[in-house]
Design a protein around this motif. Structure first.
Motif, PDB file in Angstrom:
ATOM      1  N   LYS A 184      -7.606   3.367  -5.559  1.00 28.41           N
ATOM      2  CA  LYS A 184      -8.218   4.505  -4.857  1.00 28.41           C
ATOM      3  C   LYS A 184      -7.730   5.856  -5.376  1.00 28.41           C
ATOM      4  O   LYS A 184      -8.298   6.894  -5.007  1.00 28.41           O
ATOM      5  N   GLY A 185      -6.653   5.862  -6.198  1.00 30.14           N
ATOM      6  CA  GLY A 185      -6.043   7.138  -6.552  1.00 30.14           C
ATOM      7  C   GLY A 185      -5.775   7.295  -8.025  1.00 30.14           C
ATOM      8  O   GLY A 185      -6.364   6.601  -8.877  1.00 30.14           O
TER       9      GLY A 185
ATOM     10  N   ALA B 288       1.611   6.978  -6.755  1.00 32.54           N
ATOM     11  CA  ALA B 288       0.472   7.790  -7.173  1.00 32.54           C
ATOM     12  C   ALA B 288       0.873   9.256  -7.266  1.00 32.54           C
ATOM     13  O   ALA B 288       0.372  10.007  -8.114  1.00 32.54           O
TER      14      ALA B 288
ATOM     15  N   ALA C 242       0.827  -1.209   0.000  1.00 31.55           N
ATOM     16  CA  ALA C 242       0.000   0.000   0.000  1.00 31.55           C
ATOM     17  C   ALA C 242       0.862   1.260   0.000  1.00 31.55           C
ATOM     18  O   ALA C 242       0.551   2.241  -0.683  1.00 31.55           O
ATOM     19  N   ALA C 243       1.966   1.235   0.756  1.00 33.57           N
ATOM     20  CA  ALA C 243       2.842   2.402   0.828  1.00 33.57           C
ATOM     21  C   ALA C 243       3.488   2.692  -0.525  1.00 33.57           C
ATOM     22  O   ALA C 243       3.613   3.855  -0.935  1.00 33.57           O
TER      23      ALA C 243
ATOM     24  N   ARG D   7       0.876   4.357  -2.801  1.00 36.00           N
ATOM     25  CA  ARG D   7       0.683   5.780  -2.473  1.00 36.00           C
ATOM     26  C   ARG D   7       1.863   6.613  -2.974  1.00 36.00           C
ATOM     27  O   ARG D   7       1.684   7.727  -3.472  1.00 36.00           O
ATOM     28  N   ARG D   8       3.042   6.075  -2.834  1.00 35.00           N
ATOM     29  CA  ARG D   8       4.245   6.779  -3.289  1.00 35.00           C
ATOM     30  C   ARG D   8       4.222   7.001  -4.804  1.00 35.00           C
ATOM     31  O   ARG D   8       4.508   8.097  -5.291  1.00 35.00           O
TER      32      ARG D   8
ATOM     33  N   GLU E 173      -4.730  -0.340  -3.164  1.00 40.58           N
ATOM     34  CA  GLU E 173      -4.426   1.063  -2.883  1.00 40.58           C
ATOM     35  C   GLU E 173      -4.391   1.877  -4.178  1.00 40.58           C
ATOM     36  O   GLU E 173      -4.870   3.020  -4.213  1.00 40.58           O
TER      37      GLU E 173
END
Length: 426
Positions: A342-343, A303, A296-297, A300-301, A339
């Motif tokens: 979501k972005g 994205a 997940a991290a 996010r990175r 994850e």
């Protein structure tokens, strides 16, 4: 475009696997040593692990007539492909079994036959710890298995697991080296741990053990299993912590005088080869921690600004919460996909993310890992599977299989931990 990326990602992964070829790594390491000066008697070869066949073949080719077939013992898993005339004792992996226990007894029998004029060449690769179980007196194999299961559910790290295993074994934690003496001992390891720490690779059968009985007992407490683990396990660790049992040999112990230990290859070997194949950004630090959190991290990175190509290596962990199937690479990949959905990455069709084990077998499954993209979560749901519920059940295998996202390579013949690859260019 995504399909082309998927194919390219798989090719880059296989290039990384090929770079960690056990035969080439072993031959290179052996040619850098003056073996003739190390022993004038027998040369006994003991190879244990997923890469045992390849490492043994290289050793025989380099040493030539110095190695008699009767002095070669190979211990590996059921899926390992036989090479040439070499045969092997097969053992259970990832869960140890009685075949492995019998193999351990054979290893100890042969170790007792070696003398001061002999050379023991020990070849270790990933999986060695499970393949060669040697329960200490008073502890049954099933006791060790149950303790390991409970520790895994409790989120124990590989270092914590090894601290416990070493103190429940007659081979791990330098125990094998003790038994091989007074022979000269040369160990070559194809490392499946990120820091290439000898005491961790295969649970360190020929390496000094910095951990103690007290450390092992503390692991049981931290993981919440001190009261539920098998009584013989707890009682042995408690007795050792009281000083009633002999400790594993520590750094500086005279038993290691003159012993040689070399790393023949490791995770960074594969990471560098993959990066070279796609001009990738390389993660400076190894990926560690809970697999779903790492995945997940990373999503996010990326994205915030996805790289053209990114490669990393590591070994994450999975805290087992459910009854599903999967492995740490599959769980990491599913977490990334969830994850990413979501972005901003969900709106792009030009990327793929691969997470896989270099041995070709992620956990107790037939998949090396998985390759996910922006449509993976949608495909999982279209197949009638709830990806969030699957994650909670640790059923990454089922969810990813439903989306056609699993990466199946078969046994690769090597094992240098796990790798990940993000690719957004052809």
């Amino acid at each position: 475009m995504a399909q082309a990326h998927r194919q390219r990602a798989a090719e880059i992964f296989l290039r990384g696997v090929a770079a960690a070829d056990p035969a080439a790594s072993t031959a290179s390491a052996l040619r850098g040593l003056d073996l003739r000066a190390k022993a004038g008697g027998r040369v006994a070869v003991l190879a244990v692990g997923k890469a045992a066949f390849g490492m043994t073949r290289a050793a025989i080719e380099v040493l030539g007539g110095r190695v008699h077939p009767a002095d070669v013992l190979v211990v590996t898993h059921d899926d390992a492909k036989r090479l040439g005339h070499l045969d092997a004792l097969r053992s259970g992996h990832p869960l140890p079994d009685e075949r492995g226990h019998a193999a351990a007894r054979e290893v100890e029998r042969r170790a007792a036959e070696l003398g001061a004029g002999d050379l023991a060449l020990v070849l270790i690769s990933g999986g060695a710890s499970a393949l060669l179980p040697a329960p200490a007196p008073g502890v049954l194999l099933e006791d060790k298995l149950e303790a390991t299961r409970q520790l895994l559910r409790g989120g124990a790290t590989i270092h914590e697991l090894n601290a416990v295993r070493k103190h429940l074994s007659t081979i791990k934690g330098g125990g094998l080296l003790r038994q091989l003496r007074p022979a000269q001992v040369l160990t070559l390891a194809l490392s499946d741990v990120i820091d290439d720490e000898p005491s961790v690779i295969g649970s360190g059968p020929t390496a000094p053990d910095p951990s103690t009985f007290e450390d092992a007992l503390a692991v049981l407490v931290r993981c919440g299993v001190a009261e539920t683990c098998p009584t013989p396990v707890r009682e042995r660790l408690e007795a050792g912590a009281r000083g009633e049992l002999e400790e594993t040999p520590k750094p500086g112990d005279p038993v290691f005088d003159g012993a040689i230990y070399r790393i023949a290859g490791g995770n960074r070997t594969s990471v560098r080869a993959m990066a070279a194949a796609c001009d990738a950004e390389v993660e400076a630090e190894p990926l560690e921690g809970e697999a779903r959190e790492v995945g997940a991290a990373l999503a996010r990175r990326f994205a915030a600004g996805p790289p053209d190509a990114y490669v990393a290596g590591g070994e994450t962990t999975v805290t087992v919460r459910g009854a599903g199937r999967g492995g740490r690479s599959q769980e990491l990949a599913l977490a990334f996909a969830l994850e990413a959905a979501k972005g901003p990455l969900a709106e792009r069709a030009d990327w793929v993310f691969l997470a896989a084990g270099t041995d070709g077998r992620d956990g107790p499954t037939d998949a090396a890992g998985a390759i996910v993209d922006a449509a993976t979560v949608t495909r999982i749901r279209t197949a009638g599977v709830d990806p969030v519920a699957a994650m909670e059940e640790n059923d990454s295998y089922g969810a990813l299989d439903a989306a056609g996202a699993l990466l199946r390579t078969g046994a690769t013949g090597t094992n240098v931990a796990d790798v990940v690859l993000f690719l957004s260019k052809a």
